[in-house]
Write a protein that holds these residues in place. Structure first.
Motif, PDB file in Angstrom:
ATOM      1  N   HIS A  92      14.875  -7.505 -24.795  1.00  0.00           N
ATOM      2  CA  HIS A  92      13.575  -6.997 -25.243  1.00  0.00           C
ATOM      3  C   HIS A  92      12.432  -7.864 -24.723  1.00  0.00           C
ATOM      4  O   HIS A  92      11.361  -7.347 -24.397  1.00  0.00           O
ATOM      5  N   LEU A  93      12.647  -9.161 -24.624  1.00  0.00           N
ATOM      6  CA  LEU A  93      11.633 -10.051 -24.073  1.00  0.00           C
ATOM      7  C   LEU A  93      11.357  -9.710 -22.608  1.00  0.00           C
ATOM      8  O   LEU A  93      10.202  -9.700 -22.163  1.00  0.00           O
ATOM      9  N   ILE A  94      12.412  -9.409 -21.859  1.00  0.00           N
ATOM     10  CA  ILE A  94      12.236  -8.999 -20.457  1.00  0.00           C
ATOM     11  C   ILE A  94      11.464  -7.690 -20.389  1.00  0.00           C
ATOM     12  O   ILE A  94      10.569  -7.526 -19.555  1.00  0.00           O
ATOM     13  N   TRP A  95      11.792  -6.758 -21.278  1.00  0.00           N
ATOM     14  CA  TRP A  95      11.055  -5.494 -21.296  1.00  0.00           C
ATOM     15  C   TRP A  95       9.587  -5.725 -21.631  1.00  0.00           C
ATOM     16  O   TRP A  95       8.716  -5.013 -21.118  1.00  0.00           O
ATOM     17  N   ASP A  96       9.297  -6.696 -22.493  1.00  0.00           N
ATOM     18  CA  ASP A  96       7.902  -6.981 -22.856  1.00  0.00           C
ATOM     19  C   ASP A  96       7.090  -7.463 -21.670  1.00  0.00           C
ATOM     20  O   ASP A  96       5.856  -7.348 -21.671  1.00  0.00           O
ATOM     21  N   THR A  97       7.751  -8.019 -20.646  1.00  0.00           N
ATOM     22  CA  THR A  97       7.029  -8.447 -19.451  1.00  0.00           C
ATOM     23  C   THR A  97       6.789  -7.288 -18.485  1.00  0.00           C
ATOM     24  O   THR A  97       6.139  -7.475 -17.464  1.00  0.00           O
ATOM     25  N   GLY A  98       7.353  -6.121 -18.803  1.00  0.00           N
ATOM     26  CA  GLY A  98       7.183  -4.950 -17.947  1.00  0.00           C
ATOM     27  C   GLY A  98       8.292  -4.775 -16.926  1.00  0.00           C
ATOM     28  O   GLY A  98       8.214  -3.891 -16.083  1.00  0.00           O
ATOM     29  N   HIS A  99       9.321  -5.594 -16.981  1.00  0.00           N
ATOM     30  CA  HIS A  99      10.436  -5.496 -16.040  1.00  0.00           C
ATOM     31  C   HIS A  99      11.625  -4.812 -16.698  1.00  0.00           C
ATOM     32  O   HIS A  99      11.807  -4.900 -17.914  1.00  0.00           O
TER      33      HIS A  99
END
Length: 135
Positions: A92-99
């Motif tokens: 989810h943290l990676i998704w929060d960066t837009g990736h």
């Protein structure tokens, strides 16, 4: 008063029979379940700390419970829950960066989360038994 035809003709919300379970959806559900299960595991950890702080007899009793087959199974599940929830949080943290938002990438990340959590749990338990000196 009768209902107007506009209210009666509204479509119903989709229900579970409409959706096809995808890996991303399953990992989202499991992430929520593991988050709830961590509360139970934290209570067990607090019980162990409380036993360590009270008396040797109480500590031996709690260690005997946790050392039983059922206790080890519960601790193994808690380890998997902790690692799986952590990897889901990283996802989810990676998704929060837009990736990793693309469909294929998010599905691959869901599988990596599941496989990685099982593999890391096994690594932790094998390392723990190796340090301890066997089963």
């Amino acid at each position: 008063m009768s209902k107007s035809t506009a209210t009666q003709a509204r479509p119903l919300s989709p229900h579970l029979q409409i959706y096809r379970v995808t890996p991303t959806m399953a990992m989202s559900i499991v992430h929520r379940i593991t988050g709830g299960a961590l509360y139970f595991g934290t209570v067990l950890f607090a019980l162990w700390l409380l036993a360590a702080a009270t008396s040797q007899a109480w500590f031996d009793f709690v260690n005997m419970l946790f050392g039983s087959i059922l206790g080890r199974l519960v601790l193994f599940g808690y380890t998997w829950t902790l690692i799986h929830h952590m990897l889901g949080g990283i996802r989810h943290l990676i998704w929060d960066t837009g990736h990793g938002i693309e469909k294929e990438t998010s599905t691959r990340m869901a599988w990596v989360t599941l496989i990685g959590s099982v593999a890391l749990t096994l690594v932790v338990w094998v390392a723990g038994y190796a340090v301890r000196g066997g089963f």
